[in-house]
Write a protein that holds these residues in place. Structure first.
Motif, short mmCIF file in Angstrom:
data_model
loop_
_atom_site.label_atom_id
_atom_site.label_comp_id
_atom_site.label_asym_id
_atom_site.label_seq_id
_atom_site.Cartn_x
_atom_site.Cartn_y
_atom_site.Cartn_z
N PHE B 315 -4.60 -21.04 3.72
CA PHE B 315 -5.34 -20.04 2.93
C PHE B 315 -5.13 -18.68 3.59
N LEU B 316 -5.15 -17.64 2.78
CA LEU B 316 -5.16 -16.30 3.35
C LEU B 316 -6.46 -15.64 2.93
N ILE B 317 -7.25 -15.26 3.94
CA ILE B 317 -8.49 -14.53 3.64
C ILE B 317 -8.15 -13.05 3.66
N SER B 318 -8.58 -12.36 2.63
CA SER B 318 -8.28 -10.94 2.54
C SER B 318 -9.53 -10.19 2.08
N THR B 319 -9.54 -8.88 2.30
CA THR B 319 -10.74 -8.08 2.02
C THR B 319 -10.41 -6.99 0.99
N ILE B 320 -11.34 -6.72 0.10
CA ILE B 320 -11.13 -5.70 -0.93
C ILE B 320 -11.23 -4.31 -0.28
N ILE B 321 -10.19 -3.51 -0.49
CA ILE B 321 -10.18 -2.14 0.03
C ILE B 321 -10.71 -1.17 -1.01
N ALA B 322 -10.30 -1.34 -2.25
CA ALA B 322 -10.72 -0.40 -3.29
C ALA B 322 -10.48 -0.99 -4.67
N ASN B 323 -11.23 -0.46 -5.64
CA ASN B 323 -11.00 -0.76 -7.05
C ASN B 323 -10.63 0.54 -7.73
N LYS B 324 -9.72 0.48 -8.67
CA LYS B 324 -9.41 1.70 -9.43
C LYS B 324 -8.98 1.34 -10.84
N ARG B 325 -8.89 2.38 -11.66
CA ARG B 325 -8.42 2.21 -13.04
C ARG B 325 -7.02 2.78 -13.14
N LEU B 326 -6.11 2.05 -13.73
CA LEU B 326 -4.77 2.58 -13.96
C LEU B 326 -4.80 3.48 -15.21
N SER B 327 -3.71 4.18 -15.44
CA SER B 327 -3.71 5.18 -16.52
C SER B 327 -3.99 4.56 -17.89
N ASP B 328 -3.67 3.27 -18.05
CA ASP B 328 -3.92 2.66 -19.35
C ASP B 328 -5.30 1.99 -19.43
N GLY B 329 -6.15 2.26 -18.44
CA GLY B 329 -7.50 1.70 -18.48
C GLY B 329 -7.61 0.35 -17.80
N LYS B 330 -6.48 -0.22 -17.36
CA LYS B 330 -6.51 -1.53 -16.73
C LYS B 330 -7.07 -1.43 -15.32
N LYS B 331 -7.77 -2.48 -14.94
CA LYS B 331 -8.37 -2.49 -13.62
C LYS B 331 -7.35 -2.87 -12.55
N ALA B 332 -7.42 -2.23 -11.41
CA ALA B 332 -6.56 -2.58 -10.29
C ALA B 332 -7.42 -2.74 -9.05
N THR B 333 -7.10 -3.74 -8.25
CA THR B 333 -7.84 -3.99 -7.02
C THR B 333 -6.86 -3.99 -5.86
N ILE B 334 -7.22 -3.29 -4.80
CA ILE B 334 -6.35 -3.24 -3.62
C ILE B 334 -6.97 -4.09 -2.51
N MET B 335 -6.15 -4.95 -1.92
CA MET B 335 -6.63 -5.80 -0.84
C MET B 335 -5.85 -5.52 0.44
N ASP B 336 -6.36 -6.06 1.55
CA ASP B 336 -5.68 -5.76 2.81
C ASP B 336 -4.57 -6.76 3.17
N GLY B 337 -4.30 -7.72 2.32
CA GLY B 337 -3.18 -8.63 2.58
C GLY B 337 -2.07 -8.33 1.59
N GLY B 338 -0.87 -8.07 2.05
CA GLY B 338 0.20 -7.66 1.15
C GLY B 338 1.37 -8.63 1.12
N VAL B 339 2.41 -8.26 0.39
CA VAL B 339 3.57 -9.13 0.24
C VAL B 339 4.34 -9.29 1.56
N ASN B 340 4.11 -8.39 2.51
CA ASN B 340 4.80 -8.53 3.80
C ASN B 340 4.38 -9.80 4.53
N ILE B 341 3.12 -10.22 4.33
CA ILE B 341 2.71 -11.48 4.96
C ILE B 341 2.61 -12.60 3.93
#
Lengths: 84, 452, 349
Positions: B315-341
């Motif tokens: 399992f990979l435990i990750s933490t929410i860094i931020a929530n934002k709205r993309l230009s088309d109104g879609k929700k985006a969530t940024i986490m601290d675990g990325g494709v590098n790991i």
């Protein structure tokens, strides 16, 4: 503080169903969404809405303000309200 | 007055074909613990992101799979696929369970030896074995699986100088009706190359032929392909017996069994379409019984599946860094675990669960990692409940390949923790620090000073 | 008796749910409740008169087994389902995997086995045909646009480009094939099947197998009118002995269990039947079989209940179905019920 203009022909049902007669679009709001929408229709401004919700719900002000802004942005995105 | 439970205000537009939330039943059950150990407690202690492996799940997976094969065929031996996850703690669990080591490079070979695995319990696969590595393997009595004729001739040359007889198997590739065909490794069955390589080994007095090996692909979604592969292996084995009276110690069917991760191009969830381990076992073993010598001389069935044994134990435990709205109104969530790991997020739609109970309303979101790179997308579309900054999520089925293919890029690789069977946690690989990364670098003297 | 049926989407590319229900009701022997299981709030079947009694939204097959099971379990607690008849390709893997668990909570099914499904899968059909000496068009499995370059070396344009579950386009050149590849893979995933195009007339069979190799009934149909996306808009029942024998042979070789639609093309120059597809459920035109004298949906319902069903020996040729469209009028309040609550009651208990 900002108040909101909600078109008078918009009504949200008890279920949270919202039908826009001018566009034919339909939406669902969750419980808090319904409460906020109704407060806006009554003419409440941002401060009044935030205060009312802080009174009623177990939530801190920062989180609520963030969520409220996001919600307002979505309502604006869907052309459901305008800021006065 | 008791205050009401808060849930983020939400509005969902009805799009035909997308509106289906089937009432208000919760879509995502939270994953708040791993084998009884709290996800938040692990992240608090070891930081975030953090990989977690379950000792219990690894052992259960192994025992279930082994039992499934053993109840169908008398002689079964597992060899742990090092490349899938070669952390010492992981390899040791498999070795405690009786697995041999299956390595594909000199680096992995040395790891296995260093961990205390005797050469004769190491299967040495792969297209790149240096002369030095081959000499080591011959000396140690390791089982060398030959990949191509150039390698075979190199071994013949070495065998004329070494005291010990190289213990050889060949890797065979074949058409099993699946696509893509893995014909870049080993000797081809259909064009007779495999039989020719076997003949060459049998005819060479300084070599000992001990087995046959195939590995038909990865994340195989058809048990039928293994049936065909086993059938062709038996044809080779029987021909060896008829022509040269050579009996094999083993037939190694390789790995490739899928885990319950859903591929990106797949419409249905993996669990809906994948064959079970019983299906694979039935397919392989029913064909092996067609071998022309029986009883105690029957070849051992060797298996090297890695992914299916460990993916769901990670399992990979990750933490929410931020929530934002993309230009088309879609929700985006940024986490601290990325494709590098989390390399596997390039081809899997990894399941992601919140680590704590959440509200009922959900929204389709894109999940981004923390890298300043456009490719850092963990999920393009996933319906998740509302997550606040600081909330933890658990990414499932990450035990295979991520901890060997991860990259050190603009950040440091995190801790890996194992939840032990007794409910304690152990740090099994410490997160990197700046010193560790920089210690390998050499700064030329003329570059060591500057003035800004 | 409560029977749950999926596929109430009788739209321009219709699901078979509504005609299956119509078959049950027309049997004269069915006196029960129909529970519609729908994927979308606008599936017409649940708004039609006298089709379904109560309806529930269920999660799309792509959302996973557990989600589906817990929703069916919920519906079952409210309704007590006796038999569940799924009618759509993409949901069959899920329901087949869930069948033992559904049986435990009292829901009977009569579904193809996973082996059935795998053997007839579009990417495996050619192998099945070869093994049983059945003529079938050659195919290429494409996982990337790169694979499309193989088309010109293996066979000639035009080719049929097909999704693993749904969708098919006839493509006359590389560019068309590429467009079709992207369209289909975006919606239904990989691989994409590129099939040799056999010139000739198409014939379809709607059949029911009992799982032992026996065909309970089979009705052949030729499409009289085909829409832009290849759906039959009108068709006529017919009977040709070689075709019926071939159908029996296929069902017997597969030990097919449940309803199916076999698609053939009769090759122009040789007059031989080529098998194009085996669909693992009744076709949308299944009601023609009822009209021609074989009520296959009702027979399936009986098989699901473990009853012995007599084999149909004959049917009427020359029966014609003509599909038509008709604008049903309803109110936004009905839509609200299903869209917000996920449940729509036409007839209360």
């Amino acid at each position: 503080m900002t108040a909101f203009a909600v078109p008078s022909n918009l009504a949200v049902s008890e279920n949270g169903f919202l039908f826009v007669p001018t566009s034919g679009e339909t939406f669902t709001l969750n419980k808090l969404g319904i409460s906020i929408f109704k407060l806006m229709q009554k003419g409440a401004d941002t401060e009044e809405i935030i205060d009312a919700l802080l009174e009623e719900y177990d939530i801190d002000k920062t989180t609520l303000e963030k969520d409220f802004t996001d919600f307002v942005n979505q309502l604006k995105h869907h052309n459901l309200i305008e800021e006065k | 007055m008791e205050k009401k439970i808060y849930e983020k205000p939400a509005i969902t537009k009805h799009h035909s074909g997308f509106m289906n939330k089937f009432g208000s039943s919760p879509v995502t059950t939270p994953k708040s613990e791993v084998d009884g150990v709290s996800v938040n407690a692990i992240a608090d202690q070891y930081g975030s992101p953090v990989f977690v492996l379950s000792e219990r799940r690894i052992r259960e997976n192994f025992r279930n799979t082994l039992r499934t094969f053993k109840t169908r065929y008398p002689k079964v031996q597992y060899a742990w696929s090092y490349k899938t996850n070669y952390l010492n703690a992981v390899c040791s669990i498999f070795h405690q369970e009786g697995s041999w080591a299956e390595v594909v490079s000199e680096f992995e070979y040395d790891r296995a030896r260093k961990l205390g695995i005797p050469g004769k319990y190491i299967i040495f696969n792969g297209p790149d074995k240096s002369e030095q590595a081959l000499l080591k393997a011959i000396e140690d009595g390791a089982k060398i699986h030959v990949d191509h004729f150039d390698e075979l001739y190199k071994i013949i040359e070495l065998s004329e100088k070494t005291e010990k007889k190289p213990q050889l198997a060949i890797r065979v590739n074949m058409d099993t009706g699946i696509y893509p065909k893995w014909d870049r490794f080993g000797f081809n069955y259909e064009n007779g190359e495999a039989m020719e390589a076997l003949r060459r080994i049998v005819m060479q007095p300084t070599l000992k032929l001990i087995g046959l090996h195939t590995h038909i692909g990865t994340y195989m979604m058809s048990a039928e392909a293994y049936r065909i592969a086993a059938r062709k292996m038996v044809v080779l084995a029987n021909e060896l017996f008829t022509k040269y009276e050579t009996k094999l110690d083993y037939i190694d069917m390789g790995g490739g069994f899928p885990s319950n991760n859903t591929l990106k191009g797949q419409y249905l969830q993996a669990e809906q379409v994948l064959p079970t381990i019983e299906d694979f076992a039935d397919a392989v073993t029913s064909e092996l019984f067609r071998i022309s010598y029986h009883g105690s001389d029957m070849p051992t069935l060797i298996l090297e599946s890695g992914r299916s044994l460990i993916d769901d134990a990670g399992f990979l435990i990750s933490t929410i860094i931020a929530n934002k709205r993309l230009s088309d109104g879609k929700k985006a969530t940024i986490m601290d675990g990325g494709v590098n790991i989390l390399f596997t997020s390039f081809w899997y739609k990894h399941k992601i669960s919140p680590a704590q109970p959440t509200g009922l309303s959900t929204e389709n979101s894109t999940i981004y990692g923390p890298l300043c790179m456009n490719i850092d997308v963990l999920r393009e579309d996933i319906v998740l409940p509302n997550l606040k900054v600081g909330d933890r999520v658990v990414i499932h089925h990450v035990g295979a390949y991520n901890m060997t293919q991860w990259m050190q890029f603009i950040t440091l690789r995190p801790n890996i923790v194992m939840v032990m069977e007794d409910g304690t946690t152990e740090l099994i690989r410490e997160s990197e620090d700046l010193e560790y990364i920089m210690s390998r670098e050499k700064l030329p003297a003329k570059l060591s000073e500057f003035k800004l | 008796m409560k029977v749950a049926v999926t596929g109430l989407n009788n739209i321009d590319s219709p699901g078979p749910g509504v005609p299956v229900i119509r078959g049950l009701k027309d049997s004269g022997k069915f006196d029960g409740t129909i529970i519609g299981l729908v994927y979308d709030s606008l599936e017409p079947g649940m708004y039609m008169d006298n089709v379904s009694d109560r309806n529930y939204l269920i999660p799309y097959p792509s959302s996973g087994l557990e989600e589906l099971y817990s929703r069916i379990e919920y519906v079952n607690e409210k309704e007590g389902i006796d038999v569940l008849i799924p009618t759509l390709d993409s949901e069959l893997y899920s329901f087949t995997k869930l069948a033992p668990r559904l049986a435990e909570i009292g829901i009977k099914t009569f579904l193809p086995t996973t082996e059935n499904l795998n053997m007839r899968a579009k990417d495996k059909l050619f192998d099945f045909c070869q093994a049983h000496d059945i003529k079938a068009p050659k195919n290429i499995l494409a996982s990337s646009v790169q694979d499309l370059y193989k088309i010109s070396s293996e066979f000639n344009y035009p080719v049929a480009v097909k999704g693993i579950f749904y969708d098919a386009y006839i493509c006359n050149n590389f560019d068309e094939a590429k467009t079709a590849f992207h369209k289909i893979s975006h919606k239904w995933g990989l691989p994409i099947i590129i099939q040799e195009f056999i010139k000739g007339e198409e014939y379809n069979i709607c059949a029911l197998g009992d799982g032992t190799g026996e065909t309970i009934g089979a009705v052949a149909m030729k499409k009289l009118y085909i829409t832009d996306n290849g759906k039959g808009w009108a068709g006529i029942s017919l009977k040709d002995d070689p075709l019926m024998k071939l159908s029996d042979k296929i069902i017997s070789a597969l030990k097919w269990k449940s309803g199916t639609e076999l698609e053939f093309v009769k090759e122009k120059s040789s007059n031989q039947y080529y098998l194009l597809e085996i669909n693992p459920r009744f076709p949308a035109w299944v009601y023609l079989s009822v009209a021609a004298g074989q009520n296959l949906p009702y027979a399936l319902l009986e098989l699901a209940q473990g009853k012995k069903v007599e084999k149909f020996e004959n049917y009427e040729v020359g029966k014609i179905f003509i599909r038509y469209s008709w604008d049903l009028i309803t109110d936004v309040s009905k839509f609200e019920e299903i869209a917000v609550k996920g449940e729509l009651v036409n007839k209360p208990e």
